[in-house]
Motif scaffolding. Structure first.
Motif, PDB file in Angstrom:
ATOM      1  N   THR A   1       3.934  -9.957  -0.178  1.00  0.00           N
ATOM      2  CA  THR A   1       3.893  -9.369  -1.618  1.00  0.00           C
ATOM      3  C   THR A   1       3.087  -8.484  -1.894  1.00  0.00           C
ATOM      4  N   ALA A   2       3.558  -7.174  -1.943  1.00  0.00           N
ATOM      5  CA  ALA A   2       2.826  -6.122  -2.269  1.00  0.00           C
ATOM      6  C   ALA A   2       2.228  -6.039  -3.696  1.00  0.00           C
ATOM      7  N   LEU A   3       2.953  -6.502  -4.610  1.00  0.00           N
ATOM      8  CA  LEU A   3       2.724  -6.410  -5.966  1.00  0.00           C
ATOM      9  C   LEU A   3       2.757  -7.679  -6.591  1.00  0.00           C
TER      10      LEU A   3
ATOM     11  N   GLY B   1      -8.443   1.404  -5.805  1.00  0.00           N
ATOM     12  CA  GLY B   1      -8.435   0.233  -4.767  1.00  0.00           C
ATOM     13  C   GLY B   1      -8.516   0.540  -3.517  1.00  0.00           C
ATOM     14  N   PRO B   2      -8.845  -0.273  -2.637  1.00  0.00           N
ATOM     15  CA  PRO B   2      -8.833  -0.056  -1.249  1.00  0.00           C
ATOM     16  C   PRO B   2      -7.456   0.216  -0.646  1.00  0.00           C
ATOM     17  N   SER B   3      -7.406   0.995   0.636  1.00  0.00           N
ATOM     18  CA  SER B   3      -6.201   1.261   1.063  1.00  0.00           C
ATOM     19  C   SER B   3      -5.304   0.054   1.455  1.00  0.00           C
ATOM     20  N   GLY B   4      -4.071   0.281   1.153  1.00  0.00           N
ATOM     21  CA  GLY B   4      -3.000  -1.043   1.288  1.00  0.00           C
ATOM     22  C   GLY B   4      -3.145  -1.824   0.282  1.00  0.00           C
ATOM     23  N   CYS B   5      -3.761  -1.789  -0.809  1.00  0.00           N
ATOM     24  CA  CYS B   5      -3.942  -2.883  -2.015  1.00  0.00           C
ATOM     25  C   CYS B   5      -2.457  -2.808  -3.052  1.00  0.00           C
TER      26      CYS B   5
END
Ligand SMILES: Nc1ncnc2c1ncn2[C@@H]1O[C@H](COP(=O)(O)OP(=O)(O)O)[C@@H](O)[C@H]1O
Ligand SMILES: [Mg+2]
Lengths: 391, 668
Positions: A42-44, A61-65
């Motif tokens: 789940t990416a979002l 946000g951090p990379s990949g958030c």
């Protein structure tokens, strides 16, 4: 990632944010209950957000958030799995990208290498029934706007990175989109060019009044440019607020930690409303936490006041007459960072953990703070932030 | 504690509203996908089913009745099987047949006379039983009555059964099964030899400071420009019965394994060389510096840095060579003598014996090693990607007298071998009778006086090569574009890509035979293209599809994937972006695809040898047929014509590429 203290990234958080940013109602862009998954991942997760007309919003946000994922959902480039997006009152949730109204700029510039600068900018203008002269005029005007009027006949490869990104920007705003999307537009550039372009983008955005969303993982960039920042982590919105709000009142430990520097200490809430850090009790707002709860106490290095100094006069105004949370500390290391001194202190009352504090040059000189010396520092009550442990 | 909601909300996943672009792209993909299914999937499937079909006359399936002289009174019905049991006219062996098998009904009636007034009735005992009356097919269990004159024209048709009978026959025929061993052996030996030589050459070109590198590079790629028949012909002239160097073979014959290996090394060398050269070119100078700073010996540097760095290139080259040799038909046909090879067996079964089912069986067997090599190679290539993407510093060799002269000497030697073979054919084509009468003549170019197709065949080849280059480039590039740039239709793109990769694993002979089965079937509405130039173009494009597809894919992958996003955000239809940006940027790659298809269409023999007709004879096939007929010098001459044409095409390609580059790609 939610807990009692956090502001829910649901409509309830909007009015507060809206007050500060003066969002005219109704919002220009509404995102409701948006989810995006890639297979099992789940990416979002349940994203809801309102953006006012003319606002400059940063996704930070951090990379990949999931920042890019959210931006691409808004653009219709990667459709969300669930959820609604409305732009200017129109439901665009499932519209293909070409039927939406936005301009986009990527980190890679994505300029067409075989077309001249002029042709690149004109790409979205031709083929729309505009007369040739009008297109040429508009291109010249845009080149003027981004400050590169002399480069029209060159090819992208002949320009510097900063210049290329300006052309990409010109191409994106050429069609006068209602929404401008920028995905890490400055990340590929040198530090100096980056800071310069930062101002230009901001000025341009103000001049055009175009609603803008910029994705970045650079907090400094977000703090400097945004009207409002959306802090994201692991596919959820952690906090939405103005830069000062995000910096001053981080509602989650993640936000506190991600924005600016922090000291973090394990803490426990005491029955009298104080908290125990190390071996001693400190005075601190404990709303929402019950006695006995384990917590993490956070204080920023800049907020620590060397005793006796009134360099932080602004803060001292709302401070009780008698300083609370005074502790003895020994200076272990001092590092001169130009604007201030960064010091590493050890305080017996905090246990064996080091405390990092930033002192003004002035204060260091006046209080004769030096490596090996012992000083008294105050951790101001209202600057000591408390978050439930494990959050 | 993030035990918060971790599940997606109920309700269906959203689906994007389709745009016009999506529908157009989907349409395109369907068309090209359909092309690959018709041109590859379906023919292969039909061939596979043919290899499993056995044909046999089922005598129990037919019943006869015979009348008396009045034609009114009928004897009892009796099956063909019962009649045969009494008469023994058809032996067990005769019952096994092929799809074209026919058995005259009159065989079961020794007293038959076509002038007699006796009438005959015939019917099937089961629905499937079929027989022909003249050319009319009759089926079913209805009695049908014929007078003697007509009954003479009744023939029984065999019943088809599904099973592995054909394979059993294949493996119980030693002459056939032995070819498997022969083919694998030849391919293995050639692979070892070619890859070793190619590695040494690539090493010389990348790791030494010898002179004339560009020239060597050019010479070593020459064999790509000639049909694989040509080295065979050269070997015949050099070491054949009248060969000048015949004695060098110490009494062994060039016709057979020796000739096959030498010829195979010749025509596979450029392929292996170019692959290994690429692998060695991406070597990282930092590794060599590290080795030097560790004071590693030259041999140690070679074994610990050079060889592992080229590992994937070596493996890939080995698979390519193995596949090329085992699937090649032209060379063993010319020089193989009695030495059985799988690809030649297919030809012999189909053209010589008209045994299509057995041809299909050999094809299936030939598919196995080719597919295996292909699958393993693809696996390895996937892993290599990581190796290439590392940021490497190019290696620049330093001069070293001994190494450089060794490399130079070796490169000269191999170049001499390559040029010698070509020169041999050139001389043979120009003289009256090698090696006895060396007066110059043009009589060997008077192709119209020989069998094989004459100058018309040469014209046809050029036509085929041009059509293949033009249509092939368009189809391949459009297909690769759909695979790479169409978003959505994940499944469709996956299937498409798989189909596009398949031709690499399908030997030309197999493809050609599959086309016979599929297109030479009156029931197929596409059968009208059988015997035309169209089928040759379709077959050749398909045969060489994969390499072209990969070239296009590589070019497309190098483009920023966000171009499409930008195009959409600017509300431009995809075709505008395609024609203004994608196509111009990929033009060099498209030209490369074009020349690749052209050269291969000029030289290919294997697939088209089954498909040409009297109107569409080809130059490469003419070389084969003239050689077969003993007109070896004209065969060499025609081979040289192909060579000249390819050289001219290459030069034109280089000129056009350069011209286009300076005009349209000023940005590079
Ligand atoms: N096409 C995809 N398939 C699978 N996972 C993806 C895909 N695109 C992004 N992700 C994953 O989604 C997450 C968020 O990605 P992204 O939005 O690009 O992050 P960022 O905040 O750095 O922009 C990452 O963990 C990434 O691995
Ligand atoms: Mg991103």
């Amino acid at each position: 990632m939610r807990h009692a203290l956090s502001i829910e990234p649901t409509p309830t958080s909007i009015p507060r944010a809206a007050d500060q940013a003066n969002i005219p109602s109704p919002p220009y862009l509404e995102i409701r209950d948006l989810w995006k998954s890639y297979g099992d991942f789940t990416a979002l997760r349940d994203i809801s957000l309102d953006i006012g007309k003319g606002e400059f919003v940063c996704f930070l946000g951090p990379s990949g958030c999931g920042k890019t994922t959210l931006l691409r959902a808004i653009a219709g480039l990667d459709l969300q799995s669930h959820g609604m997006i409305r732009q200017g009152g129109r439901d665009i949730s499932i519209l293909p990208a070409s039927k939406r109204d936005y301009g986009i700029v990527f980190q890679s510039y994505a300029l067409f290498p075989n077309l001249t600068i002029e042709q690149n900018i004109a790409f979205g203008l031709e083929n729309t029934g505009r007369p040739k002269a009008e297109v040429a005029g508009r291109v010249a005007e845009l080149l003027e706007t981004v400050g590169l009027p002399a480069q029209a006949k060159k090819y992208p490869a002949q320009l510097s990175g900063g210049q290329q990104q300006r052309i990409a920007l010109a191409r994106a705003i050429a069609i006068s989109p209602g929404l401008l999307l920028l995905d890490e537009p400055l990340s590929a550039l040198d530090a100096k060019v980056r800071v310069h372009l930062r101002h230009e983008i901001k000025a341009l955005q103000r001049k055009l009044g175009v609603t803008t969303i910029m994705v970045t993982h650079d907090q400094e960039e977000a703090l400097a440019m945004a009207d409002r920042i959306v802090v994201m982590n692991h596919g959820v919105i952690e906090q939405v607020g103005s830069p000062t709000e995000i910096y001053r009142h981080p509602t989650t430990l993640f936000v506190a930690d991600f924005i600016g520097e922090t000291n973090k200490f394990p803490a426990r809430v005491l029955p009298d409303g104080q908290v125990e850090i190390g071996h001693s009790a400190f005075s601190c707002p404990t709303d929402g936490l019950a006695a006995g709860d384990a917590a993490t106490a956070v204080v920023r290095p800049v907020d620590i006041i060397p005793h006796g100094a009134d360099a932080h006069a602004v803060h001292s105004l709302d401070r009780p007459a008698t300083p609370q949370n005074l502790i003895d500390a020994q200076v272990h290391e001092m590092e001169f960072l130009g604007m201030f001194w960064r010091t590493r202190l050890s305080a017996p009352r905090l246990g064996d953990q080091a405390l990092v504090a930033d002192f003004s040059v002035n204060a260091v000189r006046r209080l004769r703070i030096e490596t090996g010396g012992v000083i008294q520092v105050e951790i101001p009550r209202e600057r000591l932030l408390l978050y439930p442990r494990g959050a | 504690m993030s035990l918060a909601i971790d599940y997606a909300p109920p309700g269906k996943r959203l689906r994007q509203q389709t745009s016009r672009d999506d529908r157009v792209k989907l349409g395109f993909m369907a068309v090209i996908g359909l092309y690959l299914i018709v041109a590859l999937g379906a023919p292969l499937f039909v061939m596979l089913s043919k290899s499993l079909s056995t044909y046999r006359f089922d005598l129990a399936a037919f019943e006869f009745q015979v009348s008396d002289e009045t034609g009114k009174t009928w004897a009892d019905a009796v099956t063909a099987e019962a009649l045969n049991r009494d008469l023994g006219v058809v032996t067990e062996k005769d019952l096994a047949t092929n799809s074209d098998g026919r058995l005259a009904a009159t065989k079961f009636f020794p007293e038959f006379n076509f002038r007699s007034p006796v009438h005959y009735r015939i019917r099937g005992t089961a629905d499937g039983a079929a027989f022909l009356v003249g050319s009319t097919l009759e089926k079913g269990i209805e009695w049908r009555e014929y007078d003697s004159a007509t009954f003479r024209r009744v023939v029984l048709r065999p019943a088809s059964t599904f099973g592995i009978e054909n394979f059993k026959t294949y493996f119980s025929t030693p002459a056939l099964a032995r070819s498997i061993y022969n083919s694998v052996l030849m391919a293995s030996i050639s692979t070892v030899v070619t890859v070793s030589i190619a590695f040494a050459l690539a090493y010389a070109l990348t790791r030494s400071c010898m002179p004339l590198k560009g020239l060597f590079r050019g010479i070593l790629t020459i064999p790509i420009l000639v049909p694989s028949l040509l080295p065979g012909i050269a070997l015949v002239y050099l070491f054949g019965n009248q060969g000048v160097f015949k004695d060098w073979l110490l009494g062994y014959s060039i016709y057979g394994p020796i000739g096959i290996v030498i010829g195979s090394v010749f025509f596979t060398l450029p392929h292996a060389f170019l692959i290994i050269l690429t692998a060695l070119s991406v070597a990282d100078a930092r590794h060599y510096e590290a080795a030097a700073s560790l004071k590693a010996s030259k041999w140690r540097t070679f074994t610990t840095v050079t060889v592992p760095g080229a590992r994937y290139g070596l493996v890939s080259a080995a698979f390519v060579v193995f596949t090329l040799v085992i699937t090649d038909f032209g060379l063993p046909k010319v020089i193989g003598g009695q030495y059985g090879m799988l690809a030649v067996d297919i030809y012999k079964q189909v053209i010589g014996q008209q045994n299509f089912e057995m041809g299909a069986v050999v094809s299936v067997i030939l598919l196995v090693p080719a597919v295996l090599a292909f699958v393993v190679d693809r696996r390895m290539q996937k892993r290599q990607v990581a190796l290439l993407s590392a940021r490497a510093v190019p290696y620049a060799p330093k001069p070293s007298g001994r190494r450089d002269s060794l490399c130079f000497a070796f490169s000269c030697l191999v170049s001499l071998f390559v040029l010698g073979m070509i020169a041999m054919c050139q001389i043979a084509a120009l003289v009256k009778f090698w090696p006895y009468d060396l007066t110059l003549t043009t009589k060997n170019f008077a192709f119209d006086l020989m069998d094989g197709g004459g100058w018309a065949a040469y014209a046809n080849s050029i036509k085929l090569a041009l059509l293949t280059a033009i249509f092939g480039s368009v189809i391949v590039f459009a297909g690769a574009y759909m695979v790479e740039k169409a978003d959505g239709f994940r499944l469709g793109r996956g299937v498409f890509h798989f189909l596009a990769m398949m031709p690499m694993a399908v030997p030309g002979m197999v493809l050609g035979l599959a086309y016979i089965f599929f297109f030479n079937n009156p029931a197929n509405p596409l059968s009208s293209i059988y015997g035309t130039m169209t089928i040759l173009v379709v077959c050749t494009v398909t045969h060489f599809y994969t390499v072209a597809h990969l070239t296009a894919l590589t070019a497309l992958k190098q483009m920023d994937p966000e171009f499409e996003s930008v195009g959409a955000s600017l509300k431009q239809p995809f075709h505008r972006l395609f024609f203004r940006v994608t196509l111009p940027v990929c033009l060099p790659a498209i030209l490369n695809i074009g020349i690749y298809l052209f050269v291969n269409a000029m030289t290919t023999v294997s697939a088209v040898v089954f498909l040409y007709s009297t109107d569409t004879k080809l130059a490469s096939v003419a070389v084969l047929n003239m050689d077969d007929a003993g007109d070896i010098a004209p065969a060499a001459a025609m081979g040289m014509m192909i060579f000249y044409t390819n050289v001219v095409a290459k030069l034109l390609h280089a000129a056009v590429s350069r011209g286009l580059l300076t005009r349209t790609q000023a940005w590079r």
